[in-house]
Design an enzyme around this catalytic site. Structure first.
Site, PDB file in Angstrom:
ATOM      1  N   LYS A   1     -48.077 -18.976 -11.812  1.00  0.00           N
ATOM      2  CA  LYS A   1     -47.277 -19.746 -11.431  1.00  0.00           C
ATOM      3  C   LYS A   1     -47.037 -21.242 -12.387  1.00  0.00           C
ATOM      4  O   LYS A   1     -47.998 -21.946 -12.344  1.00  0.00           O
ATOM      5  CB  LYS A   1     -47.440 -20.457 -10.013  1.00  0.00           C
ATOM      6  CG  LYS A   1     -46.457 -21.304  -9.196  1.00  0.00           C
ATOM      7  CD  LYS A   1     -46.665 -21.447  -8.033  1.00  0.00           C
ATOM      8  CE  LYS A   1     -45.630 -22.344  -7.369  1.00  0.00           C
ATOM      9  NZ  LYS A   1     -45.597 -23.712  -7.878  1.00  0.00           N
TER      10      LYS A   1
ATOM     11  N   ARG B   1     -33.594 -27.120 -11.281  1.00  0.00           N
ATOM     12  CA  ARG B   1     -33.482 -26.687 -10.021  1.00  0.00           C
ATOM     13  C   ARG B   1     -33.200 -27.643  -8.840  1.00  0.00           C
ATOM     14  O   ARG B   1     -32.291 -27.546  -7.986  1.00  0.00           O
ATOM     15  CB  ARG B   1     -34.854 -26.233  -9.296  1.00  0.00           C
ATOM     16  CG  ARG B   1     -35.084 -26.101  -8.052  1.00  0.00           C
ATOM     17  CD  ARG B   1     -36.459 -25.677  -7.685  1.00  0.00           C
ATOM     18  NE  ARG B   1     -36.333 -25.087  -6.244  1.00  0.00           N
ATOM     19  CZ  ARG B   1     -36.724 -26.036  -5.059  1.00  0.00           C
ATOM     20  NH1 ARG B   1     -36.752 -27.187  -5.469  1.00  0.00           N
ATOM     21  NH2 ARG B   1     -36.537 -25.566  -4.005  1.00  0.00           N
TER      22      ARG B   1
ATOM     23  N   CYS C   1     -56.698 -61.683  16.075  1.00  0.00           N
ATOM     24  CA  CYS C   1     -55.353 -61.267  15.626  1.00  0.00           C
ATOM     25  C   CYS C   1     -54.983 -60.127  16.792  1.00  0.00           C
ATOM     26  O   CYS C   1     -55.894 -59.121  17.008  1.00  0.00           O
ATOM     27  CB  CYS C   1     -55.499 -60.826  14.255  1.00  0.00           C
ATOM     28  SG  CYS C   1     -54.034 -60.029  13.901  1.00  0.00           S
TER      29      CYS C   1
END
Length: 655
Positions: free
Chosen positions: A103, A124, A412
Site C-alpha cells: 500500500k 483523488r 474556578c
C-alpha cells in the site's frame, strides 16, 4: 516485455549521461556512442508506441497554471476497509485466490489515456471530485506519455517520492522548512502550479488498479506492465494459504529495497468479476481490504485552537479544523494535550495545513503542521492569559519538560465538572452511572459542590425519581454503585483528588511508598513543605511543591472526604518472580496479548518497573509490536539506541 524494459533502461542511462555532460561538464561516453543509444531508444519507441515522460527524445516544456481546476471522477474513488489483524486477511481471502500488494504511501492519482495519448491526470480529492494535475504528471519520472493502446483507458495508482529522493530534496532546504516524510513532500509537489517544481522532485507513479475489462488482476498487472507502467510490488496468495507472515515480510523487504514509502498492504480478489459482484458500502468497496502498519494521515486546514478546562484546572488546547473523513466518520477536532506537544507540532497560526489521523483507528490526533511564511496578527494562535471560564489569570507550569497552562483560581467553576468527572472515573473512585451529563445536571440543581457531596446524593433520592430520564431502577442502581465505591485503594483516592501534576503513576508511587496505608500518608503529608516529596521516585521540585501546597490549601477537605472510604491496605503480591526496578518502559501501538495498555502498565509496575509516556535517554525499552514502524517513538528510540521489543519479547523477559 524486453523492449519495454530496454526503453526504460535507455531512458535512465541517457538522462544520466546528459546530466553529467550539462551539469558536471563530464563526457562519460563519446558523441557517437550517445547517438547510437539515442537512435536505439527512438527506434524502440516507434516500434512499441511507448514513450516515457522523461524520455530524452521528447522536449517537454514546463507549464505554469493559474489554478488547479476541479474535475468530477468517472467513478467514485473510495477508501478501503482497514484492519491490523492478519487473521482478518485470512478470513477475507477464504478459499479465493488473492493478490497481496504494497500500500503505497503517497497521493492517489488517476491517469486517462485516449488512443494511447495521456490526456488527463487527476488527484483523488474527496473521492468524488479531484484536481487536474496533467501538467505535473507529464514530468513524473516514469509515466508513459504514449502507450500502445486503442480507445479509452484509465489507470489508477500512487504518486510517490522514494526515500532516497526525499532525503535529497530535504538536503537543500533550511531546517525549519524540511518535510517530515515523503507523503507530505509528494502531496505538495503534485499540486504545484508550476510543473518545473514537480520535475525537480523526482515523482514516480506506481500503478495498482488495472483496466476493468480484464478478468483477473494478475493478468491485468502483467498487461499493464507491458504498456510501460511500473506496477506495485505484489504476491499471489492461493486460497487457504498459511504463509501470510512470510508474504508480509517479503513485501516489506521489497519496499525497503526499492526505497518505496508504504504504510501497509492491500489484499484484493484475483477474480475481478467476483470482487465486483460483492458491491460496495457507502465508504469502501468489498473487493479489497487494507492491512495497516500505521495510521493514515489526512491533510486539512487548522481553523483555530480552543482551550477547555480539564480536571485539575489545566486548560487543554484542542485543534479545530476543516472537517475531514477518517475511517468512515467526519472528524473536525483533536486534542493537542498540552502546550509542549502543541509547540513541538508547530501549531502557531490559523489556516496552517495539518495532518490528522486516528490513533489505532479510534482517537483523532494531529501528526504534523506545515509552517506558514506570512502570518498576520489576526491569524496567530495565542495562549490565553486569562481563564475562559472565570476570567482569572493563567500561568504556564513546567515539570519533566512538559508545559501545561493552568487557571490560578482554585474556586474556578469550570473546574468543578472536570474534577467530579475525574473523581468518579474508572481509574479513580470508579462510580458507574455518573456521566458528565448527569454530573452537570446535579451541579445545576445544587446537589453537587464538592467530592464529598457525591456520597450524600441519596438525600435527593425522591427528587431524582422525578427527573426526566431517571427511573427508579436507574436511580437505585446509581446509589448502589456509589455505596460500593466506598471500598477503594489509596492510589485511587490520591488520583481522584485531582492534585496538579499528580497522575496515575505518581499516585501509585505515593501509595506504594506509604505501604498503601492512609494514616502513614497523612503523617507525612500534614508536614506540608516539611516532608520532601523529592525522596519519591521521579518526583521533581514542581511535584513536591504541588503536593505540599495542595495539603495546605485542602487539608480539611481531604480528611473529611477520607472518612467516606474504607481503604484496602493489603499489598498486592507479585505473581511473577522478576524485578524490573530501575527499568523504564514506553508503550506504543496496538497490543495482542494484553487486554489493553492499562493491564500491561499494571504488570510492569507490579514488578517495580516504571512506565513513561515519551521516549528519552532514561528509557530502557520501547514496547511496540511493529518494531519496523516509522512512528516518532520508534525513530526516537533508534536515534538514542534504545531497544525496541515486542509484547512477546517482554513476556519472555518476565518469564
Amino acid at each position: 516485455m524486453y523492449k519495454v524494459q530496454r526503453i526504460k533502461e535507455l531512458t535512465q542511462q541517457l538522462n544520466q549521461y546528459r546530466n553529467s555532460y550539462y551539469n558536471d561538464s563530464i563526457s562519460e561516453i563519446s558523441d557517437q556512442e550517445y547517438d547510437n543509444l539515442f537512435d536505439e531508444l527512438k527506434r524502440l519507441e516507434e516500434e512499441t508506441n511507448i514513450i516515457m515522460a522523461n524520455s530524452p527524445t521528447q522536449t517537454v516544456g514546463y507549464e505554469v497554471k493559474s489554478e488547479l481546476k476541479k474535475v468530477r471522477h468517472s467513478h467514485p474513488m473510495l477508501s478501503l476497509d482497514k484492519t491490523k489483524s492478519v487473521d482478518d486477511l485470512k478470513r477475507f481471502a477464504g478459499d479465493k485466490d488473492c493478490l497481496l500488494m504494497c500500500k503505497m504511501d503517497g497521493l492517489t492519482v488517476l491517469l486517462t489515456y485516449e488512443n494511447g495519448e495521456l490526456i488527463q491526470a487527476e488527484t483523488r480529492g474527496n473521492g468524488e471530485e479531484g484536481e487536474i494535475i496533467t501538467h505535473n504528471a507529464k514530468v513524473f519520472k516514469n509515466i508513459p506519455l504514449h502507450i500502445d493502446y486503442s480507445g479509452h483507458l484509465e489507470i489508477e495508482g500512487e504518486a510517490i517520492i522514494t526515500y532516497n529522493d526525499f532525503e535529497k530534496n530535504n538536503e537543500n532546504l533550511p531546517e525549519n522548512e524540511k518535510y517530515k516524510n515523503p507523503r507530505n513532500l509528494v502531496s505538495g509537489s503534485v499540486r504545484q502550479l508550476d510543473s518545473s517544481i514537480a520535475a525537480q522532485r523526482h515523482i514516480k507513479f506506481i500503478a495498482w488498479k488495472i483496466p476493468t475489462e480484464k478478468d483477473f488482476m494478475l493478468a491485468g498487472f502483467q498487461d499493464t506492465e507491458e504498456l510501460g507502467f511500473e506496477i506495485v510490488p505484489y504476491v499471489l496468495v492461493k486460497g487457504f494459504e498459511s504463509h501470510y507472515n512470510e508474504y508480509i515480510k517479503y513485501l516489506k523487504d521489497t519496499a525497503t529495497k526499492n526505497n518505496f514509502p508504504i504504510d501497509g498492504l492491500v489484499m484484493t480478489y484475483n477474480d475481478i468479476t467476483y470482487g465486483e459482484s460483492l458491491g460496495t458500502t457507502g465508504h469502501h468497496p468489498k473487493h479489497s481490504i487494507a492491512y495497516k502498519f500505521y495510521d493514515d494521515i489526512y491533510p486539512t486546514r487548522l481553523l483555530d485552537v480552543e482551550f477547555t478546562m480539564g480536571k485539575t484546572g489545566i486548560l487543554t488546547p484542542t485543534a479545530v479544523f476543516e472537517p475531514v473523513e477518517i475511517d468512515g466518520t467526519i472528524v473536525e477536532r483533536a486534542s493537542l494535550h498540552n502546550l509542549s506537544i502543541m509547540k513541538e507540532l508547530g501549531i502557531a497560526s490559523k489556516y496552517q495545513e495539518i495532518g490528522v489521523y486516528k490513533a489505532n483507528m479510534i482517537i483523532p490526533q494531529v501528526d504534523y503542521a506545515e509552517k506558514m511564511d506570512c502570518v498576520t496578527v489576526e491569524e496567530e494562535i495565542k495562549i490565553p492569559k486569562v481563564c475562559p471560564i472565570c476570567g482569572s489569570t493563567t500561568k504556564i507550569v513546567k515539570d519533566n519538560d512538559t508545559e501545561v497552562l493552568v487557571c490560578t483560581n482554585p474556586d474556578c467553576k469550570g473546574k468543578l465538572l472536570g474534577k467530579l468527572s475525574h473523581f468518579v472515573s474508572k481509574n479513580a473512585i470508579n462510580i458507574d452511572g455518573l456521566s458528565e451529563q448527569t454530573l452537570q445536571k446535579f451541579i445545576d440543581l445544587g446537589w453537587l459542590n464538592s467530592f464529598r457531596d457525591v456520597y450524600y446524593l441519596s438525600d435527593h433520592k425522591e427528587e431524582m425519581y422525578k427527573l426526566d430520564g431517571f427511573g427508579k431502577k436507574t436511580v437505585d442502581k446509581l446509589l448502589e454503585n456509589i455505596e460500593k465505591s466506598r471500598n477503594t485503594t489509596l492510589d485511587r483516592f490520591i488520583y481522584g483528588l485531582c492534585i496538579p501534576l499528580i497522575g496515575r503513576t505518581a499516585s501509585k508511587t505515593v501509595a506504594k511508598y506509604f505501604n498503601n496505608n492512609y494514616e502513614n500518608l497523612i503523617k507525612k503529608w500534614s508536614c506540608g513543605f516539611g516532608f520532601f516529596w523529592t525522596e519519591l521516585a521521579d518526583f521533581g521540585s514542581a511535584m513536591y511543591t504541588s503536593m505540599a501546597r495542595f495539603w495546605l490549601d485542602n487539608s480539611e477537605m481531604v480528611e473529611n472526604l477520607s472518612k467516606e472510604f474504607i481503604f484496602d491496605n493489603h499489598n498486592i503480591e507479585r505473581k511473577i518472580n522478576v524485578n524490573l526496578s530501575n527499568k523504564t518502559f514506553v508503550i506504543t501501538g496496538s497490543l495482542n496479548h494484553y487486554k489493553n495498555r492499562d493491564e500491561l502498565v499494571s504488570v510492569i509496575e507490579s514488578l517495580e518497573g516504571k512506565v513513561s509516556g515519551s521516549v528519552s535517554t532514561k528509557t530502557n525499552y520501547l514496547i511496540n509490536n511493529d518494531i519496523t514502524s516509522t512512528s516518532g517513538k520508534n525513530k526516537k528510540a533508534n536515534e538514542l539506541g534504545i531497544p525496541i521489543i515486542s509484547e512477546e519479547d517482554f513476556i519472555k523477559m518476565i518469564s
